[in-house]
Design an enzyme around this catalytic site. Sequence first.
Site, PDB file in Angstrom:
ATOM      1  N   SER A 204      69.018 -26.726 -34.512  1.00  0.00           N
ATOM      2  CA  SER A 204      68.932 -26.995 -32.952  1.00  0.00           C
ATOM      3  C   SER A 204      68.950 -25.708 -32.158  1.00  0.00           C
ATOM      4  O   SER A 204      67.863 -25.852 -31.042  1.00  0.00           O
ATOM      5  CB  SER A 204      70.065 -28.095 -32.429  1.00  0.00           C
ATOM      6  OG  SER A 204      70.267 -29.179 -33.126  1.00  0.00           O
TER       7      SER A 204
ATOM      8  N   ASP B  52      66.522 -35.465 -26.002  1.00  0.00           N
ATOM      9  CA  ASP B  52      67.613 -35.208 -26.698  1.00  0.00           C
ATOM     10  C   ASP B  52      68.541 -36.725 -25.879  1.00  0.00           C
ATOM     11  O   ASP B  52      67.918 -37.350 -25.463  1.00  0.00           O
ATOM     12  CB  ASP B  52      68.223 -33.931 -26.253  1.00  0.00           C
ATOM     13  CG  ASP B  52      69.140 -33.577 -27.445  1.00  0.00           C
ATOM     14  OD1 ASP B  52      69.780 -34.659 -28.096  1.00  0.00           O
ATOM     15  OD2 ASP B  52      69.343 -32.263 -27.655  1.00  0.00           O
TER      16      ASP B  52
ATOM     17  N   HIS C 195      75.043 -31.831 -26.543  1.00  0.00           N
ATOM     18  CA  HIS C 195      74.087 -31.120 -27.420  1.00  0.00           C
ATOM     19  C   HIS C 195      72.682 -30.672 -26.857  1.00  0.00           C
ATOM     20  O   HIS C 195      72.380 -29.541 -26.791  1.00  0.00           O
ATOM     21  CB  HIS C 195      73.581 -31.940 -28.442  1.00  0.00           C
ATOM     22  CG  HIS C 195      72.805 -31.428 -29.651  1.00  0.00           C
ATOM     23  ND1 HIS C 195      71.462 -31.619 -29.558  1.00  0.00           N
ATOM     24  CD2 HIS C 195      72.904 -30.869 -30.482  1.00  0.00           C
ATOM     25  CE1 HIS C 195      70.728 -30.940 -30.554  1.00  0.00           C
ATOM     26  NE2 HIS C 195      71.776 -30.656 -31.120  1.00  0.00           N
TER      27      HIS C 195
END
Length: 475
Positions: free
Chosen positions: A399, A49, A135
């Site tokens: 996600s 990520d 994130h």
Amino acid sequence: MIDDAGSTLTAELSAYHPLWHLKRINWLEGFGASVPEDEPITTRVFLIDTGVHVGHPYLSKAIDAQLAIDFSALPFGLRYVDGINKPIEFDPEILDHLPLSANDKATISQLMQRASGKLCKAPLETALHTAFPSHGTACAGLIGARMPGFFTDPLPSLTDGKPALAVPYWGVDPLSTIIPVSTSLNPTPGQLILALVYALQNQADVIHLPRGISVAWMSDNGEYDNPGLSLKTDQDEAEWEALEALLFAISRTVPIVCAAGNSGENSLAYPANLSLEDKGENGIISVGALSSAGFRSSYSNYGPGLTVVAPSDDATVFNRYQIRINELGRRYRLHDYAGYVGAGLPRVDFSREAILSTDIPGQNGYTGYSPLGYDEDDDTFAHANDPLQGAFTLFGGTSAASSIVAGVVALMTRRAKMKGQILSGPQLKQILRATARGTPADTKADDINGDKASLELLFGSGLVDAGKAVGKIGA
């Protein structure tokens, strides 16, 4: 520990709402079956990520900061430093056992020889002031956050009003080790190739890709999407082709869990769409999102190749195919939706539930909240009682769903090690499919984009069941 505390945890989970997603996937049974009785067994999850805030108190014990690595350009990813950085060294023989063509091996080998990633121990303090790792931090929390004091005797209570911390929280597999592998926000194929090879070289048990990747170069209309804004070259195309071959090759040994995408389309994002087995058996696991109401989350991609779904949040839909609106939200009051309600359009239950996960504290986190952030949807203050100053966030999308499944696959992998088994990516994928819950009680069909999609297209094999999936191994 689990035998003694199982009934306590069951009662706590029933009463403690922020962990509703764990209850929905039958988590306690799966976790209990994956805890070794004596020697600890390590399960490594490589999270590819844009970085992870490794200093988060709920993640610091779960993350191997010495193996964390950054393949992105420094301005676009989490930066690392410890004063003794050294270039990453790849094993030139790591590709020998993979079923790759000579051209693909040559392309990957060239990237390995000029790799610019850095091994590191800890991030710069300035990482707290950038939003790029937010994130990945949320994804890491869902996989394996560890509540400080969770593995103590007695366990901290969630319901007696006096918990050990103000925010009792843990991920699907709080015994796993998470290794963050940073790439750019819109990664090049070279970064992703190096990330995958790095995970393979360091004995990954699970690889997680919670973001879709733009691959417009594959389209027939001549468009080309290059993250570096340069003209298309033969080398670019060779790297994209090598990346796809590498994904297939590695997944046959190590399961690769991918997010299905959040555009609400009837096709999966790349590389989740590679889960179709038209190129042979593979261990690419594609995950869609399911709302707490049992419907496909309105944004979740669906279609052929979807493996399973997992809990996530929802989003408003207001078009000619359906109405799905949060009638208690602020936006509903500000817009004239009410005049259309009852006008004959199909109604789908909107779910106001979201997924709680870890975040970078303060206004640079995933949601952009200040320590007392304002939630415009429900007109309430968020994090008002959070002693960690906004270090938790409401999260969602595929996600979140795929991160939950990555945690379940980590539980399955440790269970296999406990039983002395070595399961391939395709075998673990098949167990997920065989044990998922696809009944109307768990998954409800809706019409989207005018499609009358089947339950299989909307949900794959159904809602992931951690208890059944882990219990299937060695049974």
